[in-house]
Write an enzyme that holds these catalytic residues in place. Structure first.
Site, PDB file in Angstrom:
ATOM      1  N   SER A   1       0.819  -1.221   0.000  1.00  0.00           N
ATOM      2  CA  SER A   1       0.000   0.000   0.000  1.00  0.00           C
ATOM      3  C   SER A   1       0.849   1.266   0.000  1.00  0.00           C
ATOM      4  CB  SER A   1      -0.890  -0.001   1.245  1.00  0.00           C
ATOM      5  OG  SER A   1      -1.526   1.245   1.389  1.00  0.00           O
TER       6      SER A   1
ATOM      7  N   TYR B   1      -3.221  -0.327   9.787  1.00  0.00           N
ATOM      8  CA  TYR B   1      -3.266  -0.931   8.447  1.00  0.00           C
ATOM      9  C   TYR B   1      -1.901  -0.793   7.771  1.00  0.00           C
ATOM     10  CZ  TYR B   1      -4.403  -1.147   3.428  1.00  0.00           C
ATOM     11  OH  TYR B   1      -4.423  -1.447   2.083  1.00  0.00           O
TER      12      TYR B   1
ATOM     13  N   GLU C   1       0.029   3.623   1.648  1.00  0.00           N
ATOM     14  CA  GLU C   1      -0.038   4.062   3.049  1.00  0.00           C
ATOM     15  C   GLU C   1       1.265   3.769   3.793  1.00  0.00           C
ATOM     16  OE1 GLU C   1      -2.644   5.271   5.165  1.00  0.00           O
ATOM     17  OE2 GLU C   1      -3.917   5.732   3.462  1.00  0.00           O
TER      18      GLU C   1
HETATM   19  P1  NDP Z   1     -11.544  -5.753  -0.536  1.00  0.00           P
HETATM   20  O1  NDP Z   1     -11.866  -5.314   0.829  1.00  0.00           O
HETATM   21  O2  NDP Z   1     -12.519  -5.473  -1.631  1.00  0.00           O
HETATM   22  O3  NDP Z   1     -11.272  -7.341  -0.562  1.00  0.00           O
HETATM   23  C1  NDP Z   1     -10.444  -7.957   0.375  1.00  0.00           C
HETATM   24  C2  NDP Z   1     -10.901  -9.398   0.590  1.00  0.00           C
HETATM   25  O4  NDP Z   1     -10.098  -9.937   1.638  1.00  0.00           O
HETATM   26  C3  NDP Z   1     -12.347  -9.539   1.055  1.00  0.00           C
HETATM   27  O5  NDP Z   1     -13.216  -9.753  -0.031  1.00  0.00           O
HETATM   28  C4  NDP Z   1     -12.315 -10.739   2.000  1.00  0.00           C
HETATM   29  O6  NDP Z   1     -12.704 -11.903   1.294  1.00  0.00           O
HETATM   30  C5  NDP Z   1     -10.829 -10.915   2.342  1.00  0.00           C
HETATM   31  N1  NDP Z   1     -10.480 -10.777   3.763  1.00  0.00           N
HETATM   32  C6  NDP Z   1      -9.564 -11.536   4.400  1.00  0.00           C
HETATM   33  N2  NDP Z   1      -9.440 -11.197   5.671  1.00  0.00           N
HETATM   34  C7  NDP Z   1     -10.298 -10.212   5.892  1.00  0.00           C
HETATM   35  C8  NDP Z   1     -10.631  -9.464   7.044  1.00  0.00           C
HETATM   36  N3  NDP Z   1     -10.062  -9.699   8.226  1.00  0.00           N
HETATM   37  N4  NDP Z   1     -11.562  -8.504   6.907  1.00  0.00           N
HETATM   38  C9  NDP Z   1     -12.131  -8.259   5.705  1.00  0.00           C
HETATM   39  N5  NDP Z   1     -11.857  -8.964   4.567  1.00  0.00           N
HETATM   40  C10 NDP Z   1     -10.937  -9.921   4.673  1.00  0.00           C
HETATM   41  O7  NDP Z   1     -10.105  -5.123  -0.895  1.00  0.00           O
HETATM   42  P2  NDP Z   1      -9.551  -4.580  -2.299  1.00  0.00           P
HETATM   43  O8  NDP Z   1      -9.886  -5.560  -3.345  1.00  0.00           O
HETATM   44  O9  NDP Z   1      -9.936  -3.167  -2.450  1.00  0.00           O
HETATM   45  O10 NDP Z   1      -7.982  -4.597  -2.018  1.00  0.00           O
HETATM   46  C11 NDP Z   1      -7.186  -5.737  -2.324  1.00  0.00           C
HETATM   47  C12 NDP Z   1      -5.881  -5.654  -1.561  1.00  0.00           C
HETATM   48  O11 NDP Z   1      -5.200  -4.465  -1.954  1.00  0.00           O
HETATM   49  C13 NDP Z   1      -6.060  -5.549  -0.030  1.00  0.00           C
HETATM   50  O12 NDP Z   1      -5.002  -6.219   0.594  1.00  0.00           O
HETATM   51  C14 NDP Z   1      -5.940  -4.055   0.229  1.00  0.00           C
HETATM   52  O13 NDP Z   1      -5.481  -3.806   1.529  1.00  0.00           O
HETATM   53  C15 NDP Z   1      -4.923  -3.667  -0.829  1.00  0.00           C
HETATM   54  N6  NDP Z   1      -4.987  -2.273  -1.220  1.00  0.00           N
HETATM   55  C16 NDP Z   1      -6.136  -1.774  -1.779  1.00  0.00           C
HETATM   56  C17 NDP Z   1      -6.227  -0.448  -2.169  1.00  0.00           C
HETATM   57  C18 NDP Z   1      -7.453   0.100  -2.804  1.00  0.00           C
HETATM   58  O14 NDP Z   1      -7.520   1.319  -3.032  1.00  0.00           O
HETATM   59  N7  NDP Z   1      -8.431  -0.726  -3.153  1.00  0.00           N
HETATM   60  C19 NDP Z   1      -5.078   0.458  -1.985  1.00  0.00           C
HETATM   61  C20 NDP Z   1      -3.914  -0.168  -1.433  1.00  0.00           C
HETATM   62  C21 NDP Z   1      -3.876  -1.487  -1.082  1.00  0.00           C
HETATM   63  P3  NDP Z   1     -13.505 -13.137   1.976  1.00  0.00           P
HETATM   64  O15 NDP Z   1     -14.491 -12.546   2.949  1.00  0.00           O
HETATM   65  O16 NDP Z   1     -14.140 -13.796   0.802  1.00  0.00           O
HETATM   66  O17 NDP Z   1     -12.472 -13.972   2.620  1.00  0.00           O
END
Ligand code: NDP
Length: 316
Positions: free
Chosen positions: A127, A151, A129
């Site tokens: 990230s 985070y 961040e």
């Molecule tokens: P989402 O929140 O849309 O998806 C993340 C998925 O992770 C969820 O669908 C869930 O799937 C799973 N998951 C596993 N552990 C947890 C938890 N403890 N709480 C919630 N969900 C969990 O994220 P994005 O697709 O937007 O992001 C993808 C990755 O990129 C992440 O790691 C995010 O931190 C990172 N990122 C995203 C950015 C953005 O702007 N979108 C920017 C920078 C980094 P399930 O419930 O099916 O297991």
């Protein structure tokens, strides 16, 4: 030549679903992981029309055995980790869950790859961040880490673990420092969707005022469908390296709000209330990435402007 295969951890999320579609279009066999055993949340995959084309597997990424079993049985060429608690705001409320979901999960994946006979390439969603406050010119890959929330601390830890396994074990692991990227698959827990949906409700007469936090923060917003292409390009490199994935352009939240309300024929100042209770404990004023390395080495650059992104979110 046999079809390449990819395992996407966190396939149900915004990026996981978009990457699944992208890789299927490239001819990959795609296996997707979710935590949920009985009722996986497949709405994003369904919306993109790819639900039937993916093998869904359930695994708990914070359990070493579960990860080892998954990775060993799938034996994919590439693994993309797009899983974890992805909201900065929620990381103040649920720090332990956030930390485990990014750091421990990544450690478990690294250990599973290391102990296997596989030559799997591993991409992890890092990230922007990690860099905290950035200069106006934007963070570069060598910029010092300065995480300002749980985070970001967990993302820094994961990044350092991958760098360590690369150095010590020669593992092909890469981090993409992703700056904010948006799509209509995002939930309303994220401010961009809150703004767009709020403006739509106000235009439709269903809401009077939209309460938002600090409008002065500046972010580097890109379009998620373009960012999954960058993830794939990172793993096609011979040598594993980390890359900043961003637009290189920053805009204030107020500019985002103004664009969104204007699309509905509204003046945001008539409808938005700035609510100090929504300000974060430690807010990053400006977070921008310099994507020069990605442009030079991967031939990738963000194409969508901020108005394009706002339009995409509104059209849904
Ligand atoms: P989402 O929140 O849309 O998806 C993340 C998925 O992770 C969820 O669908 C869930 O799937 C799973 N998951 C596993 N552990 C947890 C938890 N403890 N709480 C919630 N969900 C969990 O994220 P994005 O697709 O937007 O992001 C993808 C990755 O990129 C992440 O790691 C995010 O931190 C990172 N990122 C995203 C950015 C953005 O702007 N979108 C920017 C920078 C980094 P399930 O419930 O099916 O297991």
């Amino acid at each position: 030549m046999s079809r390449k295969s990819a395992l996407i951890l966190g396939v149900t999320g915004q990026d996981g679903s978009l990457l699944a579609k992208f890789l299927l279009e490239k001819g990959y066999t795609v296996i997707g992981q979710t935590r949920s055993v009985e009722s996986p949340r497949l709405v994003n995959l369904d919306r993109l029309g790819v639900k039937q084309d993916i093998e869904i597997r359930s695994a708990d990424l914070i359990d070493q055995k579960s990860v080892t079993q998954l990775i060993g049985s799938v034996g994919s060429d590439e693994i993309y980790n797009l899983s974890g608690q992805s909201s900065v705001g929620s990381s103040f409320v649920r720090p332990a869950e956030t930390f485990k979901s990014h750091s421990l999960a990544v450690l478990n994946v690294l250990e599973a790859i290391r102990k296997s006979e596989l030559h799997t390439k591993f991409f992890n969603a890092g990230s922007g961040e990690c860099f905290g406050e950035t200069k106006e010119s934007g963070a570069v890959e060598e910029s010092p880490f300065s995480p300002l929330n749980p985070y970001a601390v967990s993302k820094v830890t994961a990044t350092m673990l991958i760098a360590n396994y690369r150095k010590v074990y020669g593992l092909h692991g890469c981090t993409g420092f992703l700056f904010n990227h948006e799509s209509c698959l995002r939930s309303e827990a994220f401010v961009t969707q809150k703004i767009v949906r709020g403006a739509a409700r106000i235009a439709g007469g269903d809401l009077e005022k939209l309460r938002l936090g600090n409008l002065d923060i500046r972010r580097d917003w890109g379009r998620a469908s373009e960012y999954v292409d960058a993830m794939w390009r990172i793993l096609q490199q011979e040598t594993p390296e980390d890359f900043i994935i961003s637009t290189g352009r920053s805009s204030s939240l107020q500019e985002f709000v103004s664009l969104a309300f204007r699309r509905f024929g509204l003046n945001w100042q008539d409808h938005v209330v700035v609510d100090p209770s929504l300000f974060r404990a430690s807010e990053i004023a400006r977070n921008i990435g310099d994507p020069s390395k990605a442009s030079k080495k991967l031939g990738w650059r963000a194409m969508s402007s901020l108005p394009d992104i706002v339009d995409h979110l509104i059209q849904g």
